[in-house]
Design a protein around this motif. Sequence first.
Motif, short mmCIF file in Angstrom:
data_model
loop_
_atom_site.label_atom_id
_atom_site.label_comp_id
_atom_site.label_asym_id
_atom_site.label_seq_id
_atom_site.Cartn_x
_atom_site.Cartn_y
_atom_site.Cartn_z
N ILE A 1 -48.44 1.79 -15.94
CA ILE A 1 -48.35 2.59 -17.16
C ILE A 1 -46.89 2.91 -17.52
O ILE A 1 -46.46 2.79 -18.66
CB ILE A 1 -49.15 3.91 -17.00
N PHE A 2 -46.14 3.29 -16.51
CA PHE A 2 -44.76 3.74 -16.77
C PHE A 2 -43.78 2.59 -17.02
O PHE A 2 -42.84 2.74 -17.81
CB PHE A 2 -44.26 4.60 -15.60
N ILE A 3 -43.98 1.45 -16.37
CA ILE A 3 -42.95 0.41 -16.48
C ILE A 3 -43.34 -0.78 -17.34
O ILE A 3 -42.51 -1.64 -17.61
CB ILE A 3 -42.53 -0.11 -15.08
N THR A 4 -44.61 -0.84 -17.80
CA THR A 4 -45.03 -1.99 -18.62
C THR A 4 -44.15 -2.20 -19.86
O THR A 4 -43.75 -3.33 -20.14
CB THR A 4 -46.51 -1.85 -19.01
N PRO A 5 -43.84 -1.15 -20.64
CA PRO A 5 -42.96 -1.40 -21.80
C PRO A 5 -41.62 -2.01 -21.40
O PRO A 5 -41.11 -2.92 -22.07
CB PRO A 5 -42.78 0.00 -22.40
N LEU A 6 -41.05 -1.55 -20.30
CA LEU A 6 -39.79 -2.10 -19.82
C LEU A 6 -39.95 -3.54 -19.36
O LEU A 6 -39.11 -4.40 -19.64
CB LEU A 6 -39.24 -1.25 -18.67
N LEU A 7 -41.05 -3.80 -18.65
CA LEU A 7 -41.28 -5.17 -18.14
C LEU A 7 -41.44 -6.16 -19.29
O LEU A 7 -40.94 -7.29 -19.22
CB LEU A 7 -42.51 -5.20 -17.24
N ILE A 8 -42.11 -5.75 -20.35
CA ILE A 8 -42.28 -6.64 -21.51
C ILE A 8 -40.91 -6.91 -22.14
O ILE A 8 -40.58 -8.06 -22.47
CB ILE A 8 -43.24 -6.01 -22.54
N THR A 9 -40.11 -5.86 -22.30
CA THR A 9 -38.76 -6.02 -22.88
C THR A 9 -37.90 -6.94 -22.02
O THR A 9 -37.23 -7.84 -22.53
CB THR A 9 -38.08 -4.66 -23.03
N LEU A 10 -37.90 -6.71 -20.70
CA LEU A 10 -37.09 -7.51 -19.79
C LEU A 10 -37.54 -8.96 -19.78
O LEU A 10 -36.71 -9.88 -19.74
CB LEU A 10 -37.17 -6.94 -18.37
N THR A 11 -38.85 -9.19 -19.83
CA THR A 11 -39.37 -10.55 -19.79
C THR A 11 -39.04 -11.31 -21.06
O THR A 11 -38.58 -12.47 -21.01
CB THR A 11 -40.90 -10.54 -19.57
N LEU A 12 -39.23 -10.68 -22.22
CA LEU A 12 -38.93 -11.36 -23.49
C LEU A 12 -37.44 -11.64 -23.63
O LEU A 12 -37.04 -12.74 -24.05
CB LEU A 12 -39.43 -10.51 -24.66
N SER A 13 -36.60 -10.67 -23.28
CA SER A 13 -35.16 -10.90 -23.36
C SER A 13 -34.71 -11.94 -22.33
O SER A 13 -33.78 -12.71 -22.58
CB SER A 13 -34.39 -9.59 -23.16
N GLY A 14 -35.40 -11.96 -21.19
CA GLY A 14 -35.09 -12.97 -20.18
C GLY A 14 -35.41 -14.37 -20.67
O GLY A 14 -34.64 -15.32 -20.44
#
Length: 448
Positions: A16-29
């Motif tokens: 719940i807490f890190i999913t938005p960050l993980l999506i951002t990191l994955t797309l930018s990656g």
Amino acid sequence: MGNYNRFWRWHFYAAIFITPLLITLTLSGIGYLYYTDVENRAYADLFFGKSNKSEKLTLDEGMKQASNQFEGFAVSKIIVLDEPYNTRLTMKNATGDQRYIFLDPRNQLIGSQDARYTFSNVMRDTHSSLFVGGTVVNYLVELAATWAIFLMLSGIYMTFKGRVWKKREKMSPRQSNKRWHAIVGTMITIPMIVIIFTGLPWSAFMGDFIYTASQKYPSLGQPQVEPLTSDMSEVPWATRKNEAPTSTDAHAHHGAMTAAPDLSNTSNRLPIEQLMQKVEEARITKPYSIVYPSSDDGVYTVSKSSNTGVTGLDVSPYEEMTAYFDQYSGRLIAQTGYEDYGILAKWFTWGIPLHEGHLFGWANKLLNTVVCLCFLLVIFWGIKTWLFRKAEQKSFAPPKVSNRLSIGFISLMVILGVIMPLFGISLLVIALIEGILFVTRGKRERTV
């Protein structure tokens, strides 16, 4: 089922807490994987264009022309690339703003870019610091990466413990999504962990921890550490914080020098054209970067790196090297190459380009892309599973666990906390909060 439910709850709340960050990191990656392909097309006029002026200038004259045109800016780096790429200058002003200036084969000015808004830098800054920067944001990004590893490991445990991969005759939409979430998540766990760990050397907390360890023990990396400066961004990871030697004849020359080179001043510093001859004599071939001295006893730093973030500059890990030249005489003072690295430095010299997707060409890019896309699918199926759970009138979160923590659960958390210090610190914070809540609940119950 105590351990299963505990892993389930921690897996759920972490997601719940890190999913938005993980999506951002994955797309930018994913975007960063293809920055060279994008930039070769988007900036073709700057990278490969030619001036309509026929006069051939020396590189020093071309830099002088650039300094005159961009008042307040001074050259801090020169990137010398193989044909057909143009030479690129990095210029900086007193406030730290940077511009990239491009010179054609005649060293005539082609054009410039605002360094902050190039495709590669936007992708990199978004990936590493959400394009905001700052210590807190950098730690938050690193924390999301470390907790992602916990998500993968806890997911594997639940997949096998709960036999989630088995297909039943009648499966609800929630069970079907949960099954795919588990199967694909298990398949990409190892490559995803490799991708995350090979990116951690650039992180704020663990990256500094890794580098300090590699410097403290010469068999792991290289000795001598000083605070990292932005002028060293094209220097290899293994030597980017090394304390550079000094130009021994600095005090034999007159005239004060500022931190940023000022090409408009008459100076006894060796002209770049002559320095490049010294570089050639040292058998250093293109592509390479030249970082200007930052003081009157500083040196020219010439390097070849496998992880520069500059289109056309990356080399094979075996070709990495950093050389220091006296800024007045051009004498080669010291040189460090891949063969001089310790075990840890060699590991990350290979790992970082693997993470960035250019270690073994297009196959590396495609492999990283597939893993990242599968990771996004795992997140998608996880969200759908939770939404179906809500639709079935299930509780918001997995059931609470009342029994004590098992040795296995504690051991895993301790191991992960030691390997990833920031993750370990976050666990201590969670334990402190849990302790406070436990005491508070106890007092409330006794009062009632």
